[in-house]
Write a protein that holds these residues in place. Structure first.
Motif, PDB file in Angstrom:
ATOM      1  N   THR A  34       0.828  -1.203   0.000  1.00 11.31           N
ATOM      2  CA  THR A  34       0.000   0.000   0.000  1.00 11.31           C
ATOM      3  C   THR A  34       0.863   1.254   0.000  1.00 11.31           C
ATOM      4  OG1 THR A  34      -0.199  -0.116   2.412  1.00 11.31           O
ATOM      5  CG2 THR A  34      -1.966  -1.096   1.117  1.00 11.31           C
ATOM      6  N   ALA A  35       2.019   1.194   0.630  1.00  5.62           N
ATOM      7  CA  ALA A  35       2.929   2.339   0.644  1.00  5.62           C
ATOM      8  C   ALA A  35       3.413   2.677  -0.759  1.00  5.62           C
ATOM      9  CB  ALA A  35       4.115   2.053   1.557  1.00  5.62           C
ATOM     10  N   GLU A  36       3.526   1.672  -1.615  1.00  4.46           N
ATOM     11  CA  GLU A  36       3.962   1.896  -2.992  1.00  4.46           C
ATOM     12  C   GLU A  36       3.014   2.808  -3.758  1.00  4.46           C
ATOM     13  OE1 GLU A  36       4.309  -1.915  -4.778  1.00  4.46           O
ATOM     14  OE2 GLU A  36       6.261  -2.382  -3.877  1.00  4.46           O
ATOM     15  N   LYS A  37       1.752   2.849  -3.323  1.00  4.89           N
ATOM     16  CA  LYS A  37       0.737   3.642  -4.030  1.00  4.89           C
ATOM     17  C   LYS A  37       0.734   5.109  -3.598  1.00  4.89           C
ATOM     18  CE  LYS A  37      -2.193  -0.479  -4.285  1.00  4.89           C
ATOM     19  NZ  LYS A  37      -3.475  -1.107  -3.856  1.00  4.89           N
ATOM     20  N   VAL A  38       1.536   5.435  -2.584  1.00  9.15           N
ATOM     21  CA  VAL A  38       1.613   6.807  -2.093  1.00  9.15           C
ATOM     22  C   VAL A  38       2.911   7.435  -2.603  1.00  9.15           C
ATOM     23  CG1 VAL A  38       1.672   8.296  -0.058  1.00  9.15           C
ATOM     24  CG2 VAL A  38       0.309   6.195  -0.027  1.00  9.15           C
ATOM     25  N   GLU A  39       2.766   8.432  -3.452  1.00 13.85           N
ATOM     26  CA  GLU A  39       3.954   9.053  -4.036  1.00 13.85           C
ATOM     27  C   GLU A  39       4.802   9.727  -2.972  1.00 13.85           C
ATOM     28  OE1 GLU A  39       5.152  12.406  -7.422  1.00 13.85           O
ATOM     29  OE2 GLU A  39       3.118  11.581  -7.347  1.00 13.85           O
ATOM     30  N   ASP A  40       4.156  10.474  -2.078  1.00 13.29           N
ATOM     31  CA  ASP A  40       4.871  11.178  -1.022  1.00 13.29           C
ATOM     32  C   ASP A  40       3.938  11.288   0.181  1.00 13.29           C
ATOM     33  OD1 ASP A  40       6.164  13.104   0.663  1.00 13.29           O
ATOM     34  OD2 ASP A  40       7.284  13.823  -1.074  1.00 13.29           O
ATOM     35  N   PHE A  41       4.337  10.707   1.310  1.00  8.84           N
ATOM     36  CA  PHE A  41       3.481  10.707   2.491  1.00  8.84           C
ATOM     37  C   PHE A  41       3.284  12.105   3.061  1.00  8.84           C
ATOM     38  CE2 PHE A  41       4.180   6.234   2.150  1.00  8.84           C
ATOM     39  CZ  PHE A  41       3.095   5.645   2.786  1.00  8.84           C
ATOM     40  N   ARG A  42       4.131  13.049   2.678  1.00 13.83           N
ATOM     41  CA  ARG A  42       3.963  14.427   3.153  1.00 13.83           C
ATOM     42  C   ARG A  42       2.715  15.081   2.572  1.00 13.83           C
ATOM     43  NH1 ARG A  42      10.058  16.191   1.823  1.00 13.83           N
ATOM     44  NH2 ARG A  42       9.517  14.802   0.070  1.00 13.83           N
ATOM     45  N   ASP A  43       2.182  14.485   1.515  1.00 20.52           N
ATOM     46  CA  ASP A  43       0.969  15.021   0.908  1.00 20.52           C
ATOM     47  C   ASP A  43      -0.291  14.624   1.675  1.00 20.52           C
ATOM     48  OD1 ASP A  43       2.347  16.264  -1.175  1.00 20.52           O
ATOM     49  OD2 ASP A  43       2.280  14.467  -2.437  1.00 20.52           O
ATOM     50  N   ILE A  44      -0.186  13.625   2.554  1.00 20.96           N
ATOM     51  CA  ILE A  44      -1.395  13.128   3.222  1.00 20.96           C
ATOM     52  C   ILE A  44      -1.303  13.089   4.737  1.00 20.96           C
ATOM     53  CG2 ILE A  44      -2.093  11.761   1.211  1.00 20.96           C
ATOM     54  CD1 ILE A  44      -1.093   9.262   2.671  1.00 20.96           C
ATOM     55  N   LEU A  45      -0.095  13.111   5.307  1.00 17.73           N
ATOM     56  CA  LEU A  45       0.044  12.964   6.758  1.00 17.73           C
ATOM     57  C   LEU A  45       0.662  14.197   7.402  1.00 17.73           C
ATOM     58  CD1 LEU A  45       1.494   9.323   7.014  1.00 17.73           C
ATOM     59  CD2 LEU A  45      -0.896  10.046   7.281  1.00 17.73           C
ATOM     60  N   PRO A  46       0.245  14.511   8.638  1.00 17.08           N
ATOM     61  CA  PRO A  46       0.867  15.628   9.363  1.00 17.08           C
ATOM     62  C   PRO A  46       2.333  15.330   9.668  1.00 17.08           C
ATOM     63  CG  PRO A  46      -1.216  14.980  10.385  1.00 17.08           C
ATOM     64  CD  PRO A  46      -0.869  13.913   9.396  1.00 17.08           C
ATOM     65  N   ARG A  47       3.089  16.394   9.758  1.00 16.45           N
ATOM     66  CA  ARG A  47       4.506  16.258  10.099  1.00 16.45           C
ATOM     67  C   ARG A  47       4.654  15.524  11.430  1.00 16.45           C
ATOM     68  NH1 ARG A  47       5.442  21.167  10.188  1.00 16.45           N
ATOM     69  NH2 ARG A  47       6.333  21.478   8.112  1.00 16.45           N
ATOM     70  N   GLY A  48       5.597  14.582  11.506  1.00 17.28           N
ATOM     71  CA  GLY A  48       5.873  13.874  12.751  1.00 17.28           C
ATOM     72  C   GLY A  48       4.983  12.675  13.029  1.00 17.28           C
ATOM     73  N   THR A  49       4.059  12.345  12.109  1.00 15.39           N
ATOM     74  CA  THR A  49       3.187  11.181  12.324  1.00 15.39           C
ATOM     75  C   THR A  49       4.010   9.902  12.443  1.00 15.39           C
ATOM     76  OG1 THR A  49       1.416  12.213  11.039  1.00 15.39           O
ATOM     77  CG2 THR A  49       1.283   9.838  11.341  1.00 15.39           C
ATOM     78  N   ARG A  50       3.646   9.079  13.411  1.00 19.91           N
ATOM     79  CA  ARG A  50       4.286   7.765  13.518  1.00 19.91           C
ATOM     80  C   ARG A  50       3.598   6.810  12.553  1.00 19.91           C
ATOM     81  NH1 ARG A  50       3.959   7.005  18.599  1.00 19.91           N
ATOM     82  NH2 ARG A  50       6.089   7.641  19.041  1.00 19.91           N
ATOM     83  N   VAL A  51       4.388   6.187  11.694  1.00 21.41           N
ATOM     84  CA  VAL A  51       3.852   5.263  10.697  1.00 21.41           C
ATOM     85  C   VAL A  51       4.333   3.849  11.018  1.00 21.41           C
ATOM     86  CG1 VAL A  51       3.664   4.701   8.247  1.00 21.41           C
ATOM     87  CG2 VAL A  51       3.882   7.097   8.953  1.00 21.41           C
ATOM     88  N   TYR A  52       3.402   3.007  11.418  1.00 23.03           N
ATOM     89  CA  TYR A  52       3.717   1.602  11.643  1.00 23.03           C
ATOM     90  C   TYR A  52       3.792   0.906  10.281  1.00 23.03           C
ATOM     91  CZ  TYR A  52       2.151   1.966  16.585  1.00 23.03           C
ATOM     92  OH  TYR A  52       1.991   2.286  17.907  1.00 23.03           O
ATOM     93  N   ILE A  53       4.726  -0.007  10.130  1.00 19.74           N
ATOM     94  CA  ILE A  53       4.801  -0.791   8.899  1.00 19.74           C
ATOM     95  C   ILE A  53       4.472  -2.235   9.257  1.00 19.74           C
ATOM     96  CG2 ILE A  53       6.197  -1.489   6.924  1.00 19.74           C
ATOM     97  CD1 ILE A  53       7.896   0.962   7.358  1.00 19.74           C
ATOM     98  N   ALA A  54       3.296  -2.678   8.818  1.00 20.83           N
ATOM     99  CA  ALA A  54       2.815  -4.019   9.165  1.00 20.83           C
ATOM    100  C   ALA A  54       3.605  -5.077   8.422  1.00 20.83           C
ATOM    101  CB  ALA A  54       1.329  -4.131   8.835  1.00 20.83           C
ATOM    102  N   HIS A  55       4.075  -6.059   9.166  1.00 22.82           N
ATOM    103  CA  HIS A  55       4.829  -7.166   8.570  1.00 22.82           C
ATOM    104  C   HIS A  55       3.908  -8.380   8.473  1.00 22.82           C
ATOM    105  CE1 HIS A  55       9.039  -9.044   8.029  1.00 22.82           C
ATOM    106  NE2 HIS A  55       8.131  -9.805   7.445  1.00 22.82           N
ATOM    107  N   ILE A  56       3.220  -8.494   7.347  1.00 22.96           N
ATOM    108  CA  ILE A  56       2.360  -9.645   7.105  1.00 22.96           C
ATOM    109  C   ILE A  56       3.226 -10.836   6.755  1.00 22.96           C
ATOM    110  CG2 ILE A  56       0.415 -10.515   5.753  1.00 22.96           C
ATOM    111  CD1 ILE A  56      -0.175  -8.049   7.535  1.00 22.96           C
TER     112      ILE A  56
END
Length: 310
Positions: A34-56
């Motif tokens: 899903t992260a691959e579909k986001v060009e730049d996370f700065r366009d959608i998330l506030p500065r300093g957001t903690r982003v968990y990366i799920a390990h399926i």
């Protein structure tokens, strides 16, 4: 048991406020695909957001580390999952930690048992990961663990919470003798009261770990029910099932507005509550979830680029 060198931590100050305050500083979860579909996370998330990366289970560590490096490079705090049952041995764990740290600057982790029933190797639970001392040795400063307000039948097949509570007491004791910043990120639920009752009970039993409440982001009802059943969501699933029986609501997307309003009201009335913030599971898509949070918060919820541009 490995020697743990984390020093004793300070107690965090209690938090107060309403819905804006509860959502401010929220965290969110992504997977590499899903992260691959986001060009730049700065366009959608506030500065300093903690982003968990799920390990399926089955996800290659190369993909996990590359995702961590991309998101960290855009200025966000990255917290990858370390699923104990999917890690064969301490050497593999040490390699993962070194790669996350060396390639993405990671110093925080969510430790959990994982989604498979039979361990692939030496580890069965998050406590065993902590006991290796490898996170301490690598200088990790924040370790989060899983919380289960509605129980977890993978851990307690009899429907009790005996083993879950035993593990929480162990983690509480660890937090008291170290300076590791710890919190519980919970499974998502669709009703506030079970979460509130659970947090109150933990506090009454001497557990003081902050609770980061898992909520499902906006999504179609059918999608949520599918994920809820697959993830073992407990009694609050009845909220979705009841909604599904109402034809007028069936076509409307679910949002966590009601759950969050109830949680914010509780925390405003009980500023000493363990409930600290919100963790969003973007089951209807990360862009949809992030946009919903932005629309329901003040300036603190603005995406990083938009906030920087005023």
């Amino acid at each position: 048991m490995a020697l743990l060198n984390f020093m004793r931590r300070d107690t965090a100050a209690p938090v107060t406020g309403g819905l804006d305050d509860l959502l401010a500083g929220y965290s969110i979860e992504v997977m590499p695909r899903t992260a691959e579909k986001v060009e730049d996370f700065r366009d959608i998330l506030p500065r300093g957001t903690r982003v968990y990366i799920a390990h399926i289970d089955g996800t290659e560590i190369d993909d996990m580390v590359a995702t961590a490096a991309k998101i960290a490079g855009e200025g966000f705090d990255v917290m990858p999952h370390f699923p104990a049952r999917s890690i064969p041995d301490a050497a593999t764990l040490a390699d993962w930690i070194a790669r996350y740290q060396g390639e993405a600057g990671v110093t925080q982790a969510l430790l959990l048992g994982g989604g498979i029933a039979t361990p692939r190797g030496d580890f069965d639970n998050s406590m065993q990961l902590i006991e290796t001392g490898l996170f301490d040795k690598a200088g990790f400063t924040r370790l989060h663990v899983a919380g289960h307000p509605e129980g977890n039948r993978d851990i307690d097949p009899d429907g009790s919470d005996h083993m879950v509570m035993q593990a929480l007491r162990w983690k509480q004791a660890f937090s008291e003798r170290t300076d590791a910043r710890m919190a519980m990120a919970t499974q998502f639920a669709f009703e506030a009261q079970p979460i509130i009752d659970w947090a109150d009970r933990l506090q009454a039993e001497g557990i003081t770990l902050p609770v980061h409440v898992g909520v499902a982001g906006p999504a179609k009802l059918q999608t949520l029910i599918k994920f809820a059943v697959a993830c073992g969501v407990g009694p609050s699933l009845k909220v979705l099932q009841k909604r599904a029986m109402d034809v007028t609501k069936l076509v409307l997307p679910y949002t966590p507005a009601e759950v969050l309003a109830d949680l914010a009201g509780h925390r405003a009335a009980r500023p000493d509550s363990l409930i600290e913030q919100v963790h969003v599971f973007p089951l209807g898509g990360i862009k949809t979830a992030a946009q919903w949070v932005t629309e329901n918060t003040g300036a603190a919820g603005l995406p990083a680029r938009r906030a920087a541009n005023g």
